[in-house]
Motif scaffolding. Sequence first.
Motif, PDB file in Angstrom:
ATOM      1  N   THR A  60       0.861  -1.174   0.000  1.00 12.04           N
ATOM      2  CA  THR A  60       0.000   0.000   0.000  1.00 12.04           C
ATOM      3  C   THR A  60       0.901   1.229   0.000  1.00 12.04           C
ATOM      4  O   THR A  60       1.702   1.408   0.922  1.00 12.04           O
ATOM      5  N   SER A  67      -2.052  -6.373   7.252  1.00 11.32           N
ATOM      6  CA  SER A  67      -2.951  -6.263   8.398  1.00 11.32           C
ATOM      7  C   SER A  67      -4.383  -6.202   7.888  1.00 11.32           C
ATOM      8  O   SER A  67      -4.643  -6.090   6.692  1.00 11.32           O
ATOM      9  N   GLU A  69      -6.233  -3.822   8.148  1.00  6.84           N
ATOM     10  CA  GLU A  69      -6.490  -2.460   7.669  1.00  6.84           C
ATOM     11  C   GLU A  69      -6.245  -2.309   6.170  1.00  6.84           C
ATOM     12  O   GLU A  69      -6.569  -1.278   5.599  1.00  6.84           O
ATOM     13  N   ASN A  70      -5.656  -3.305   5.545  1.00  3.28           N
ATOM     14  CA  ASN A  70      -5.407  -3.272   4.110  1.00  3.28           C
ATOM     15  C   ASN A  70      -6.602  -3.909   3.405  1.00  3.28           C
ATOM     16  O   ASN A  70      -6.758  -5.131   3.410  1.00  3.28           O
ATOM     17  N   ARG A 104     -13.198  -1.434   2.287  1.00  3.69           N
ATOM     18  CA  ARG A 104     -12.858  -0.003   2.264  1.00  3.69           C
ATOM     19  C   ARG A 104     -13.818   0.801   3.122  1.00  3.69           C
ATOM     20  O   ARG A 104     -13.419   1.738   3.803  1.00  3.69           O
ATOM     21  N   ALA A 107     -12.944   0.065   6.745  1.00  9.11           N
ATOM     22  CA  ALA A 107     -11.641   0.610   7.131  1.00  9.11           C
ATOM     23  C   ALA A 107     -11.688   2.133   7.291  1.00  9.11           C
ATOM     24  O   ALA A 107     -10.884   2.711   7.999  1.00  9.11           O
TER      25      ALA A 107
END
Length: 108
Positions: A60, A67, A69-70, A104, A107
């Motif tokens: 990223t 993680s 979060e990706n 997305r 997150a």
Amino acid sequence: MEDWFAWVLIAGLGLGAFLTRAVFVMPGSHLRLPPTAERVLRYAPAAAIMAIIVPELALTHGALLVSIENPRLVAGPVAFGIALATRSVLLTIVGGMLALSAARLLAG
């Protein structure tokens, strides 16, 4: 760069690509790879696809982000699972995109 140099470069690269592939076809059956090489080369397309996809999922902004979060790293395995379960390209794309959109949204 001058125009003629670009055209010579394109022609040379095209000729090189053609010759490296044609060397196995032109002589016919006279040129055979060893059975071990043929067996190993069956996995080359899968390895090439993985070499393209895995960095795209794990990186990223040029940094490794492994993680939850990706969002791409979350959606990738979902799409892979859909592909294994259904063998449908359309369902894989739609399911992967839905998983990516949901990841997305979650997150932030």
